[in-house]
Motif scaffolding. Structure first.
Motif, PDB file in Angstrom:
ATOM      1  N   ILE A 661       0.842  -1.197   0.000  1.00 50.08           N
ATOM      2  CA  ILE A 661       0.000   0.000   0.000  1.00 50.08           C
ATOM      3  C   ILE A 661       0.874   1.242   0.000  1.00 50.08           C
ATOM      4  CG2 ILE A 661      -1.793   1.281   1.235  1.00 50.08           C
ATOM      5  CD1 ILE A 661      -2.671  -1.382   2.450  1.00 50.08           C
ATOM      6  N   ASN A 663       0.349   5.159   0.495  1.00 52.54           N
ATOM      7  CA  ASN A 663      -0.592   6.187   0.920  1.00 52.54           C
ATOM      8  C   ASN A 663      -0.288   7.480   0.176  1.00 52.54           C
ATOM      9  OD1 ASN A 663      -2.564   7.578   2.291  1.00 52.54           O
ATOM     10  ND2 ASN A 663      -1.274   7.959   4.096  1.00 52.54           N
ATOM     11  N   GLY A 667      -4.918   8.420   3.238  1.00 51.80           N
ATOM     12  CA  GLY A 667      -5.531   7.101   3.277  1.00 51.80           C
ATOM     13  C   GLY A 667      -5.319   6.354   4.578  1.00 51.80           C
ATOM     14  N   SER A 684      -9.203   4.557   3.650  1.00 46.27           N
ATOM     15  CA  SER A 684      -9.563   4.737   2.239  1.00 46.27           C
ATOM     16  C   SER A 684     -10.890   4.026   1.957  1.00 46.27           C
ATOM     17  CB  SER A 684      -8.473   4.171   1.322  1.00 46.27           C
ATOM     18  OG  SER A 684      -8.896   4.181  -0.023  1.00 46.27           O
ATOM     19  N   MET A 687     -10.720   1.462  -1.050  1.00 49.27           N
ATOM     20  CA  MET A 687      -9.889   0.292  -0.779  1.00 49.27           C
ATOM     21  C   MET A 687     -10.584  -0.668   0.172  1.00 49.27           C
ATOM     22  SD  MET A 687      -6.239  -0.239   1.112  1.00 49.27           S
ATOM     23  CE  MET A 687      -6.000  -1.912   1.772  1.00 49.27           C
ATOM     24  N   PHE A 737      -1.979  -1.408  -3.797  1.00 48.03           N
ATOM     25  CA  PHE A 737      -2.968  -0.348  -3.700  1.00 48.03           C
ATOM     26  C   PHE A 737      -2.243   0.983  -3.621  1.00 48.03           C
ATOM     27  CE2 PHE A 737      -5.262  -3.879  -1.664  1.00 48.03           C
ATOM     28  CZ  PHE A 737      -6.534  -3.770  -2.227  1.00 48.03           C
ATOM     29  N   ILE A 739      -3.544   4.703  -2.495  1.00 45.81           N
ATOM     30  CA  ILE A 739      -4.788   5.156  -1.894  1.00 45.81           C
ATOM     31  C   ILE A 739      -4.706   6.587  -1.373  1.00 45.81           C
ATOM     32  CG2 ILE A 739      -5.417   2.812  -1.214  1.00 45.81           C
ATOM     33  CD1 ILE A 739      -4.642   3.566   1.671  1.00 45.81           C
ATOM     34  N   CYS A 744      -8.572   5.133  -5.002  1.00 50.32           N
ATOM     35  CA  CYS A 744      -7.823   3.880  -4.898  1.00 50.32           C
ATOM     36  C   CYS A 744      -7.483   3.380  -6.285  1.00 50.32           C
ATOM     37  CB  CYS A 744      -8.632   2.825  -4.146  1.00 50.32           C
ATOM     38  SG  CYS A 744      -7.825   1.201  -4.080  1.00 50.32           S
ATOM     39  N   SER A 745      -6.265   2.972  -6.467  1.00 49.81           N
ATOM     40  CA  SER A 745      -5.842   2.282  -7.687  1.00 49.81           C
ATOM     41  C   SER A 745      -5.258   0.942  -7.254  1.00 49.81           C
ATOM     42  CB  SER A 745      -4.790   3.096  -8.447  1.00 49.81           C
ATOM     43  OG  SER A 745      -4.304   2.351  -9.549  1.00 49.81           O
ATOM     44  N   LEU A 746      -5.895  -0.140  -7.700  1.00 41.32           N
ATOM     45  CA  LEU A 746      -5.428  -1.486  -7.360  1.00 41.32           C
ATOM     46  C   LEU A 746      -4.935  -2.164  -8.629  1.00 41.32           C
ATOM     47  CD1 LEU A 746      -5.139  -4.130  -5.732  1.00 41.32           C
ATOM     48  CD2 LEU A 746      -7.568  -4.555  -6.174  1.00 41.32           C
ATOM     49  N   GLU A 758      -9.456   1.269 -10.852  1.00 38.00           N
ATOM     50  CA  GLU A 758      -9.202   2.648 -10.439  1.00 38.00           C
ATOM     51  C   GLU A 758     -10.548   3.253 -10.090  1.00 38.00           C
ATOM     52  OE1 GLU A 758      -6.471   5.254 -12.686  1.00 38.00           O
ATOM     53  OE2 GLU A 758      -8.174   6.623 -12.749  1.00 38.00           O
TER      54      GLU A 758
END
Length: 865
Positions: A661, A663, A667, A684, A687, A737, A739, A744-746, A758
């Motif tokens: 993760i 941040n 987040g 987040s 997330m 992630f 965040i 959030c972009s995973l 996203e």
């Protein structure tokens, strides 16, 4: 006192240090926010660039029609987004990857060179007498007039006197009025999807040309040439299109452009402009789009010949166009000018003549020729009705039949291929050849052996009879075409039913399943184009409009000369697949050349020595490099700036995978000092919603793989180095992630599978969105495609807007309230885990259905709304 001063000095120093530290930290926070903004812009540009690349791949792979406006627009769009990626990467790491700009400029220049290629008109003459024309001059006078000049001057067949207004004259006319730049601008919006817009565009461009001025030197040249062949005020001529590419083998352009008959000298300039304008008629525009012909490759030459006042005219096919094994000569004839035959307005006479000496009339069918076109005594053409008893009298004698057959055989022998010949006979019996072009024959094979009504016991025959104008079987709803305005409402995949086989209806052939007309012949322009497009056509079916009701589903069997109610599967099973008219066409080839600099991915291994800007050979390479390095720069920001508060942290969780993760802003609930972050310290919103879905149902492991599925995995893993998840990358092997509280972009990579989520979630529905991409798999292409459709169907049920391209799924949801978005994110979290390796069982319908049922059951528990 000294001791007190020393303590006070120490406190001041600490205070100053804290202020400086706070200031430095705030500066770092601002710097990070700016970098975070650049990173989001880069990701957005990356997504758009990859979507465009998928569009280009799909265009090359499928039979969809597209023009140069599609190629140019997408080449520009992908260039813009790739440049944005480079620019934003430079914001993330100023000057570090500046060589990417050089590589981008080089690739862009190569693409521009391809797109700017244009045929250069040869010669200098504005007008060339037909007596000086031969078939080697097609680039100056067009194939139609080049063929006529060849026949007139080398075969000595009678052809009217004439001249050609050349491609040089066309370029001069267009440049004199500065037309091309405005036409190019208008053509940027060209699309075959909306017929009403296409019709409006066609009308606008044609009016632009018609209202333009013919240059004075061109007027003088045309007037002098006209006086040579048709002197005086009574001299009348025909003006015919002879565009570059017209009458070529495989692209006849039959009836797509304009021809005008019986024109006086005072009107030749206006008629010339009308014929030039017909380059942009609705049929011509749709034909070029469907056949992948570039607008810039078509210069409109115009042939001008002395007018032949015909008592009889028609078309000869030197061989049977419907059967490549049949070498009989087929003569189609009607009273008056050949116009009634080529525009399909009458049922012409047909004479079938054996080729071998002595020639014999093998068969003849005398049509009901109830109208006749003649030269008007003043100017132009008039139509007259024919008395019923005269309409069924043969239009030519047996001697004329044999004379025409001999001429056709001679032309066939000279060119060494079948010919499509337009002819006319004057009142004093002289035969004139008006046009000659290559004839495309169909290898109908076993279909030609099926006879009327024999085809199937499965369906009920509504109507039978007529003539097979174009071979094949297709099914669709009936649509009656009565007037030109009806073309704007013609639906995709309908059966076109109309009275006459008019050339204007060819603008709908790219949309039509089949064509049925009450009048017309195999020799009409519409029949020619239907055969080129592979659209089944049945002409001359008496009572078709009355028997076939608007909207009724029918199956048209053109070979069996019958129309059935509903779908007749036994017939449709015999239908040949739709022709890919684009493949091999000029526009298709240009797209292929452009795509060569856009789509291939050659930069594969991020850990390899050649993973650098210098080795970016394509736009795809640049996106791959920029995306990889942008992630690297974001994840190394904290370490490089000694900013532990913003460093990536590993999530402490029971899920047996690594989750990292970063941040980006706000987040975390509290700052994290060490390497790890607990779930309860994450605030987040998106997330946490994704994580709920990831952990909602325990993954039971990969599905059992059948032997074929296992072998396909091995084959893909050992032969396809371009499988993204197999690439060695420090970041690619992690699931991470990025965040903030609302963002959030995973990015998840599990083996061969790759997915990206996203999302932005807040209390303002208008700002909320979810973007999801899913690609990859270790099985063969067909299984991956089926898995893509499997996932796409599930997402559609969740109200995502889904697009499937090849084996990739793109889904988007936006403008919904926070709770709704969060529940869908839970669904995406679940799918991210539970759709892994499903591609390997996609050939087993039972297993696929079982997993479909399980997934829907699980999702119903997770998602309440």
């Amino acid at each position: 006192m000294a001791k007190l001063l020393k303590s006070l000095s120490s406190l001041i120093c600490k205070w100053r240090g804290k202020v400086q530290s706070d200031s430095d930290e705030e500066e770092l926070r601002n710097l990070f926010r700016a970098r975070y903004h650049s990173f989001k812009l880069l990701l957005n540009a990356n997504n758009k660039a990859l979507e465009i690349m998928s569009d280009l791949e799909e265009a090359l792979r499928t039979a969809r029609s597209f023009g140069m406006s599609f190629v140019r627009a997408n080449a520009t769009a992908v260039s813009v987004n790739v440049y944005r990626m480079i620019k934003n990467l430079d914001e993330l790491a100023p000057g570090k990857y500046k060589k990417l700009f050089d590589r981008f400029n080089d690739i862009e220049e190569r693409i521009d060179q391809i797109l700017s290629q244009k045929k250069i008109s040869t010669g200098q003459e504005l007008v060339i007498p037909l007596a000086k024309v031969n078939r080697e001059m097609a680039d100056q006078v067009g194939s139609k007039m080049a063929n006529l000049g060849e026949i007139k001057n080398h075969i000595k067949v009678s052809v009217p006197e004439g001249f050609v207004v050349t491609s040089v004259a066309y370029e001069k006319f267009m440049a004199h009025n500065d037309l091309q730049s405005e036409i190019d601008r208008l053509l940027q919006s060209l699309s075959m999807e909306r017929m009403d817009e296409l019709y409006g565009l066609s009308t606008r461009i044609q009016q632009l040309i018609i209202q333009s001025e013919v240059p004075e030197d061109l007027q003088r040249a045309m007037a002098a040439a006209h006086e040579e062949i048709a002197p005086g005020p009574s001299g009348r001529v025909s003006l015919r299109s002879s565009a570059l590419g017209e009458d070529d083998s495989g692209t006849s352009f039959a009836g797509q452009y304009r021809s005008e008959l019986n024109i006086s000298s005072e009107n030749i300039f206006d008629v010339y402009k009308e014929i030039v304008a017909s380059k942009y008629s609705l049929p011509a525009l749709t034909y070029r789009l469907a056949r992948g012909i570039r607008d810039e490759d078509i210069a409109m030459c115009v042939g001008c010949m002395t007018m032949v006042e015909a008592s009889t005219g028609g078309v000869i096919y030197s061989r049977n166009p419907m059967n490549i094994r049949d070498d009989t000569i087929r003569i189609h004839a009607a009273y008056g000018l050949p116009k009634s035959v080529v525009d399909g307005s009458v049922d012409a006479d047909l004479f079938i003549v054996s080729r071998r000496a002595p020639m014999k009339i093998m068969d003849k069918k005398i049509g009901k020729k109830d109208r006749i076109f003649l030269c008007d005594p003043e100017e132009g053409v008039c139509r007259l009705e024919v008395a019923p008893q005269e309409s069924i009298v043969p239009s030519i004698s047996e001697d004329q039949v044999f004379a025409l057959a001999v001429m056709a055989a001679e032309l066939d022998d000279y060119y060494g291929s079948p010919q499509d010949i337009e002819w006319a006979i004057t009142t004093d019996g002289n035969i004139y050849l008006l046009q000659c072009r290559p004839l495309k024959q169909i290898d109908s094979g076993e279909r030609a052996l099926r006879v009327e009504g024999e085809a199937s016991a499965e369906g009920q025959i509504i109507i039978r009879g007529g003539t097979t104008a174009s071979s094949g079987v297709k099914c669709g709803p009936v649509f009656h075409l009565v007037k030109s305005a009806d073309t704007l409402r013609f639906p995709q995949g309908a059966v076109l039913v109309t009275s006459q086989a008019l050339p204007a209806w060819s603008s709908l052939l790219h949309r039509a399943a089949a064509v049925v007309t009450e009048h017309g012949s195999v020799a009409s322009h519409l029949a020619n184009v239907a055969r080129e497009f592979g659209v089944p056509a049945l002409f001359g079916v008496a009572g078709a409009k009355k028997s076939l009701k608007n909207g009724d589903l029918v199956t048209v069997d053109a070979d069996g000369r019958a129309v059935y109610a509903g779908r007749v599967e036994s017939l449709l099973a015999q239908a040949e697949p739709k022709k890919n008219l684009m493949q091999g066409s000029p526009v298709y080839e240009v797209l292929g050349e452009v795509a060569h600099h856009i789509i291939p991915l050659t930069l594969l291994d991020p850990d390899a020595p050649d993973f650098n800007p210098k080795h970016c050979m394509t736009y795809h390479d640049i996106t791959r490099f920029a995306h990889e390095k942008s992630v690297h720069e974001m994840f190394n920001f904290g370490k490089e700036h000694h900013f532990s508060e913003r460093s990536s942290k590993q999530l402490v969780c029971d899920v047996p995978m690594q989750w990292w993760i970063l941040n980006l802003d706000d987040g975390f609930r509290q700052d994290v000092e060490g390497k790890y972050v607990e779930l309860d310290n994450i605030v987040s919103i998106p997330m946490l919603a994704l994580w709920q879905g990831i952990t909602a149902v325990t993954w039971e492991g990969p599905p059992p793989v059948d032997p074929k599925g296992f072998l396909s995995v091995l084959a893909q893993a050992t032969t396809d180095r371009a499988l993204d998840p197999a690439l060695s990358s420090h970041y690619a092997t992690r699931n991470y992630f990025m965040i903030s509280k609302n963002f959030c972009s995973l990015t998840s990579r599990f083996g061969f599978h790759f997915s990206v989520v996203e999302t932005l979630v807040s209390e303002r529905p208008r700002e909320n969105y979810v973007s999801f991409q899913f690609k990859g798999g270790a099985a063969d292409y067909s299984r991956r495609v089926r898995r893509a459709h499997f996932v796409g169907d599930i997402l559609s049920e969740l109200e995502f807007r889904v697009e499937i391209k090849e084996d990739a799924v793109f889904a988007r949801l936006e403008g919904r309230e926070q709770d709704f978005i969060c529940e869908r994110l839970q669904g995406l979290g679940y799918l991210t885990i539970h759709t892994r390796q499903l591609d390997m069982i996609m050939s087993d319908q039972t297993s696929a259905q079982s997993y479909w049922t399980k997934i829907r059951k699980d999702l119903n528990k997770i998602i309440k709304n």
